[in-house]
Design a protein around this motif. Structure first.
Motif, PDB file in Angstrom:
ATOM      1  N   ARG A 188      62.493  11.332 -13.606  1.00  0.00           N
ATOM      2  CA  ARG A 188      62.468  10.232 -14.568  1.00  0.00           C
ATOM      3  C   ARG A 188      61.421   9.189 -14.194  1.00  0.00           C
ATOM      4  O   ARG A 188      60.790   8.589 -15.062  1.00  0.00           O
ATOM      5  CB  ARG A 188      63.854   9.575 -14.652  1.00  0.00           C
ATOM      6  CG  ARG A 188      64.920  10.431 -15.300  1.00  0.00           C
ATOM      7  CD  ARG A 188      66.258   9.698 -15.313  1.00  0.00           C
ATOM      8  NE  ARG A 188      66.209   8.468 -16.128  1.00  0.00           N
ATOM      9  CZ  ARG A 188      67.158   7.539 -16.104  1.00  0.00           C
ATOM     10  NH1 ARG A 188      68.218   7.674 -15.320  1.00  0.00           N
ATOM     11  NH2 ARG A 188      67.042   6.463 -16.870  1.00  0.00           N
ATOM     12  N   TYR A 189      61.243   8.976 -12.907  1.00  0.00           N
ATOM     13  CA  TYR A 189      60.291   7.964 -12.452  1.00  0.00           C
ATOM     14  C   TYR A 189      58.862   8.491 -12.423  1.00  0.00           C
ATOM     15  O   TYR A 189      57.905   7.724 -12.473  1.00  0.00           O
ATOM     16  CB  TYR A 189      60.700   7.483 -11.053  1.00  0.00           C
ATOM     17  CG  TYR A 189      59.936   6.265 -10.577  1.00  0.00           C
ATOM     18  CD1 TYR A 189      60.376   4.992 -10.888  1.00  0.00           C
ATOM     19  CD2 TYR A 189      58.774   6.397  -9.821  1.00  0.00           C
ATOM     20  CE1 TYR A 189      59.689   3.867 -10.467  1.00  0.00           C
ATOM     21  CE2 TYR A 189      58.069   5.281  -9.394  1.00  0.00           C
ATOM     22  CZ  TYR A 189      58.529   4.018  -9.717  1.00  0.00           C
ATOM     23  OH  TYR A 189      57.843   2.915  -9.294  1.00  0.00           O
ATOM     24  N   GLY A 190      58.708   9.821 -12.354  1.00  0.00           N
ATOM     25  CA  GLY A 190      57.381  10.404 -12.160  1.00  0.00           C
ATOM     26  C   GLY A 190      56.921  10.183 -10.730  1.00  0.00           C
ATOM     27  O   GLY A 190      55.779   9.779 -10.480  1.00  0.00           O
ATOM     28  N   LEU A 191      57.800  10.466  -9.790  1.00  0.00           N
ATOM     29  CA  LEU A 191      57.598  10.082  -8.394  1.00  0.00           C
ATOM     30  C   LEU A 191      56.559  10.941  -7.687  1.00  0.00           C
ATOM     31  O   LEU A 191      56.520  12.166  -7.837  1.00  0.00           O
ATOM     32  CB  LEU A 191      58.930  10.194  -7.651  1.00  0.00           C
ATOM     33  CG  LEU A 191      59.058   9.459  -6.324  1.00  0.00           C
ATOM     34  CD1 LEU A 191      58.765   7.980  -6.493  1.00  0.00           C
ATOM     35  CD2 LEU A 191      60.460   9.646  -5.768  1.00  0.00           C
ATOM     36  N   ASN A 192      55.702  10.280  -6.926  1.00  0.00           N
ATOM     37  CA  ASN A 192      54.752  10.946  -6.039  1.00  0.00           C
ATOM     38  C   ASN A 192      55.443  11.138  -4.695  1.00  0.00           C
ATOM     39  O   ASN A 192      55.687  10.170  -3.969  1.00  0.00           O
ATOM     40  CB  ASN A 192      53.499  10.084  -5.887  1.00  0.00           C
ATOM     41  CG  ASN A 192      52.521  10.650  -4.870  1.00  0.00           C
ATOM     42  OD1 ASN A 192      52.505  11.841  -4.601  1.00  0.00           O
ATOM     43  ND2 ASN A 192      51.686   9.784  -4.305  1.00  0.00           N
ATOM     44  N   LEU A 193      55.790  12.367  -4.371  1.00  0.00           N
ATOM     45  CA  LEU A 193      56.569  12.635  -3.163  1.00  0.00           C
ATOM     46  C   LEU A 193      55.681  12.638  -1.915  1.00  0.00           C
ATOM     47  O   LEU A 193      55.430  13.667  -1.290  1.00  0.00           O
ATOM     48  CB  LEU A 193      57.314  13.962  -3.297  1.00  0.00           C
ATOM     49  CG  LEU A 193      58.477  13.942  -4.296  1.00  0.00           C
ATOM     50  CD1 LEU A 193      59.090  15.319  -4.428  1.00  0.00           C
ATOM     51  CD2 LEU A 193      59.543  12.925  -3.896  1.00  0.00           C
TER      52      LEU A 193
END
Length: 325
Positions: A188-193
């Protein structure tokens, strides 16, 4: 040579110190960092180089860049001198105290050509910052005609369902919305892991055998990307999507010596296999049997070099990225 001839869009990190230690932060910002802030002379050097590389606008981020509002004005003045437009300033709203003082800061920002604040709206920040501050800062922006870029409005209803006078842990969100809530957050956040985000979600990620990761090794082309790069207060050019790796901006614009930046050059020219070979042969790195993908392996090696071998390598700067993870 590691060389970039053109940059399109990116950000300037004025400080790494932050009021929060968010679990999703790929830059590993936190209150533990020293209170360093970009100096006017460094800002002039950075904006001048960016302009020469064809970059005409940037956003400002941190850390929390408005923790020391008196210091950001000199940076903004430098941007104006070098004809660099500011798209927006990222903020978590933690600095908000009351409407009067907030309006004074907002109006001053607008004098330097800042017309938009990106205000964080998500459960990660809400672990540290009560939602009322976000709401109040947005209202203050409206009062002075400062634009707001809410990141992300998709989470507004989630945060608004909780008591907005106090912070709430991610565990509270899981109890309120169900255990799958935490698993859905990265998507949902479009997270860069990367950075602390990788540390947070690594236990939930599928593991791969070390040998399989090596077999699939390819040059990491993101390291020479011209979009969404960052330059920090120390003059480090940080490739798009990969904090913890760096080249001095003045060197990358003229051509950086691969012999000096061996970690980054190994990744950019060969891939994770090149970094593994370097780490094993020269620094006695001992691989584990499996990792949560190539980025986990890469980060494990880099952390080992900085934290265990105590190496001060030019392409693994700032060291605080690894120390304050």
């Amino acid at each position: 040579m590691l060389k970039i001839d053109c940059l399109v869009s990116g950000g300037v990190i004025t400080n790494y110190k932050c009021s929060s230690k968010c679990k999703h932060c790929c830059y590993a910002s936190s209150p533990e960092w020293p209170n360093d802030y970009m100096t006017p002379s460094m800002a002039d050097e950075i904006f001048s180089i960016l302009k020469s590389l064809g970059c005409h606008y940037v956003h400002i981020g941190g850390g929390e860049p408005l923790l020391q509002p008196d210091k950001i004005f000199a940076v903004l003045e430098s941007a104006q001198r070098n004809n660099i437009d500011i798209e927006y300033i990222e903020t978590n709203a933690s600095w908000y105290r009351d409407e009067v003082s907030a309006k004074i800061i907002l109006k001053e920002l607008m004098k330097y050509g800042v017309h938009t604040l990106l205000i964080s709206i998500d459960p990660y920040h809400n672990e540290y910052i009560p939602f009322w501050k976000v709401k109040a800062l947005m209202a203050a922006c409206s009062e002075v005609n400062m634009g707001v870029f809410p990141w992300l409005m998709d989470f507004w209803a989630d945060l608004d369902a909780m008591d907005d006078r106090k912070p709430h842990s991610l565990d509270e969100y899981a109890r309120f919305f169900g255990q799958n809530y935490l698993l859905e957050l990265p998507r949902r956040y479009g997270l860069n892991l990367k950075g602390r985000a990788l540390k947070t979600y690594k236990p939930m990620m599928k593991k791969q055998p070390f040998e399989q990761i090596l077999k699939e090794s390819k040059p990491c082309r993101l390291l020479s990307g011209i979009y969404h790069f960052h330059v920090d207060l120390y003059g480090n050019f940080i490739p798009q999507s990969c904090p913890g790796l760096s080249i001095n901006l003045s060197e990358v614009s003229h051509g950086a010596d691969p012999g000096k930046y061996r970690v980054l050059y190994s990744l950019e020219s060969i891939g994770i296999g090149g970094l593994v070979e370097l780490a094993i042969k020269e620094y006695d790195y001992k691989p584990k049997s499996e990792y949560a993908g190539k980025c986990d392996l890469c980060y494990d090696i880099r952390s080992y070099l900085v934290l265990e071998r105590k190496l001060d390598l030019p392409d693994l700067q700032p060291a605080g990225h690894y120390k304050y993870i």
